[in-house]
Write a protein that holds these residues in place. Structure first.
Motif, mmCIF file in Angstrom:
data_model
loop_
_atom_site.group_PDB
_atom_site.id
_atom_site.type_symbol
_atom_site.label_atom_id
_atom_site.label_comp_id
_atom_site.label_asym_id
_atom_site.label_seq_id
_atom_site.Cartn_x
_atom_site.Cartn_y
_atom_site.Cartn_z
ATOM 1 N N ASN A 99 19.135 -32.234 -1.402
ATOM 2 C CA ASN A 99 17.734 -32.136 -1.806
ATOM 3 C C ASN A 99 17.610 -32.609 -3.254
ATOM 4 O O ASN A 99 17.542 -31.791 -4.187
ATOM 5 C CB ASN A 99 17.241 -30.689 -1.680
ATOM 6 C CG ASN A 99 17.367 -30.152 -0.273
ATOM 7 O OD1 ASN A 99 16.497 -30.357 0.548
ATOM 8 N ND2 ASN A 99 18.457 -29.453 0.006
ATOM 9 N N GLY A 101 15.358 -33.557 -5.117
ATOM 10 C CA GLY A 101 14.218 -33.136 -5.915
ATOM 11 C C GLY A 101 14.359 -31.743 -6.496
ATOM 12 O O GLY A 101 13.554 -31.334 -7.339
ATOM 13 N N THR A 159 10.362 -26.990 0.377
ATOM 14 C CA THR A 159 10.113 -28.419 0.577
ATOM 15 C C THR A 159 8.906 -28.567 1.493
ATOM 16 O O THR A 159 8.891 -28.024 2.602
ATOM 17 C CB THR A 159 11.329 -29.123 1.197
ATOM 18 O OG1 THR A 159 12.447 -28.970 0.325
ATOM 19 C CG2 THR A 159 11.050 -30.608 1.388
ATOM 20 N N GLU A 161 6.391 -30.980 3.634
ATOM 21 C CA GLU A 161 6.163 -32.296 4.222
ATOM 22 C C GLU A 161 4.771 -32.808 3.855
ATOM 23 O O GLU A 161 4.578 -33.983 3.598
ATOM 24 C CB GLU A 161 6.324 -32.218 5.746
ATOM 25 C CG GLU A 161 7.754 -31.900 6.191
ATOM 26 C CD GLU A 161 7.890 -31.897 7.688
ATOM 27 O OE1 GLU A 161 6.894 -32.214 8.378
ATOM 28 O OE2 GLU A 161 8.980 -31.581 8.189
ATOM 29 N N GLN A 163 2.102 -32.272 1.057
ATOM 30 C CA GLN A 163 1.939 -31.649 -0.246
ATOM 31 C C GLN A 163 0.530 -31.092 -0.474
ATOM 32 O O GLN A 163 0.286 -30.385 -1.438
ATOM 33 C CB GLN A 163 2.316 -32.656 -1.337
ATOM 34 C CG GLN A 163 3.772 -33.079 -1.264
ATOM 35 C CD GLN A 163 4.145 -34.105 -2.308
ATOM 36 O OE1 GLN A 163 3.509 -34.236 -3.341
ATOM 37 N NE2 GLN A 163 5.195 -34.875 -2.037
ATOM 38 N N ASP A 183 8.149 -31.948 -7.375
ATOM 39 C CA ASP A 183 8.764 -33.276 -7.366
ATOM 40 C C ASP A 183 8.127 -34.033 -6.207
ATOM 41 O O ASP A 183 8.463 -33.807 -5.038
ATOM 42 C CB ASP A 183 10.291 -33.176 -7.182
ATOM 43 C CG ASP A 183 10.956 -34.531 -7.248
ATOM 44 O OD1 ASP A 183 11.198 -35.034 -8.357
ATOM 45 O OD2 ASP A 183 11.221 -35.109 -6.166
ATOM 46 N N HIS A 184 7.182 -34.911 -6.515
ATOM 47 C CA HIS A 184 6.365 -35.531 -5.469
ATOM 48 C C HIS A 184 7.161 -36.486 -4.590
ATOM 49 O O HIS A 184 6.832 -36.677 -3.412
ATOM 50 C CB HIS A 184 5.177 -36.257 -6.106
ATOM 51 C CG HIS A 184 4.212 -35.329 -6.784
ATOM 52 N ND1 HIS A 184 3.302 -34.575 -6.097
ATOM 53 C CD2 HIS A 184 4.041 -35.018 -8.099
ATOM 54 C CE1 HIS A 184 2.595 -33.843 -6.938
ATOM 55 N NE2 HIS A 184 3.010 -34.089 -8.166
ATOM 56 N N ASP A 185 8.204 -37.098 -5.113
ATOM 57 C CA ASP A 185 8.990 -38.030 -4.305
ATOM 58 C C ASP A 185 9.711 -37.319 -3.162
ATOM 59 O O ASP A 185 9.795 -37.836 -2.045
ATOM 60 C CB ASP A 185 10.012 -38.765 -5.183
ATOM 61 C CG ASP A 185 9.359 -39.729 -6.157
ATOM 62 O OD1 ASP A 185 8.214 -40.149 -5.878
ATOM 63 O OD2 ASP A 185 9.971 -40.042 -7.180
ATOM 64 N N SER A 186 10.229 -36.138 -3.441
ATOM 65 C CA SER A 186 10.993 -35.401 -2.427
ATOM 66 C C SER A 186 10.171 -34.319 -1.738
ATOM 67 O O SER A 186 10.574 -33.808 -0.696
ATOM 68 C CB SER A 186 12.226 -34.759 -3.070
ATOM 69 O OG SER A 186 11.828 -33.791 -4.030
ATOM 70 N N GLY A 187 9.033 -33.946 -2.332
ATOM 71 C CA GLY A 187 8.237 -32.871 -1.761
ATOM 72 C C GLY A 187 8.733 -31.487 -2.123
ATOM 73 O O GLY A 187 8.281 -30.490 -1.560
#
Length: 289
Positions: A99, A101, A159, A161, A163, A183-187
């Motif tokens: 993970n 993020g 996390t 899926e 956001q 962390d918007h890239d990983s959620g």
């Protein structure tokens, strides 16, 4: 040519069938073989394998659903093995690797890891399943232990899926919420849980928290991954008395070993899984209608 193991054969069969693990999970539930999405994911990645009982029985149905030759997956299972719990430090490194993020989100809140100030010793998770089969909120009761004088903060991480559909954390007793980071890239979403007072090193303190879901879940499992050893872990699911599942199963995954057993609810409408001195690993319940 290198012999393919179970995880590779299972992963290839899923890909060639053109389905997702979520699809496979729902089909298994419908056929009376409820295997959790977490377990299916671990089987595909090689972190665990079906060991015995209902998990092995489910392989027959999995082979049928994936349209592979009967016995082609079960024949690739390695010998059953149950290594002891891995050190918590190593497990956390694996979590960060899987993970990416997590570390940026933690760093934004001023944390180096999950246990900078507090260590969780006890966790109780309770969920009510409504008459429509959905879970709308979870309740968490935990006991934290201070690693140093003045300890008070610990991170909560999930996390998402979607956001735009983040759950709402509602402190009930013994705590409040601080800052949050995403962390918007990983959620990966992290928020700071702050105990109602600072603790002395070694001191224990309980808190209670409600997690309200933005979108009620119709999943047919509830489990918890303990990243380190807990003195006690309880997973308790309470079903609507007018909508009790046809079958319920308790399961645990430690290292590469899964153990499961079917439960008899008797005349009641609740099911639980409880373990002492548990972790790292997964403990949970799964059910089918």
């Amino acid at each position: 040519m290198r012999h393919r193991g179970f995880s590779e054969a299972f992963g290839d069969a899923v890909s060639e069938r053109g389905v997702s693990l979520a699809w496979l999970h729902h089909r298994l539930v419908e056929s009376g073989h409820p295997v959790s999405p977490a377990a299916l994911s671990y089987w595909r990645s090689g972190r665990s394998q079906p060991e015995r009982g209902t998990s092995r029985d489910a392989l027959v149905e999995i082979e049928r659903l994936l349209r592979v030759a009967p016995g082609s997956l079960s024949a690739r299972l390695g010998p059953s093995r149950r290594p002891g719990p891995r050190p918590a430090e190593r497990t956390l490194q694996e979590m960060f690797a899987e993970n990416p993020g997590m570390q940026p989100a933690l760093a934004e809140l001023g944390f180096d890891g999950l246990y900078d100030e507090l260590i969780e010793q006890v966790r109780h998770i309770t969920a009510d399943v409504g008459a429509d089969g959905r879970i709308r909120e979870f309740r968490v009761r935990a006991v934290m232990q201070a690693r140093r004088d003045g300890a008070r903060r610990t991170p909560l991480i999930l996390t998402a899926e979607d956001q735009s559909q983040l759950p709402r954390f509602v402190p009930t007793a013994g705590c409040l919420l601080g800052a949050a980071a995403m962390d918007h890239d990983s959620g990966v979403y992290a928020t700071e849980l702050v105990l109602e007072r600072a603790l002395a090193k070694g001191e224990l303190h309980p808190y209670e928290l409600t997690i309200e879901l933005a979108d009620p879940e119709d999943e047919t499992f509830l489990d918890h991954y303990a990243a380190r050893r807990l003195s006690e872990l309880l997973v308790w699911v309470r079903f609507d008395p007018d909508h009790v599942p046809m079958h319920v199963e308790r399961y645990s995954i430690v290292g590469h070993h899964e153990v499961s057993e079917k439960l008899d609810l008797g005349e009641g409408s609740t099911a639980h899984a409880v373990a002492r001195g548990f972790g790292p690993g997964i403990l949970g319940l799964r059910w089918g209608w």
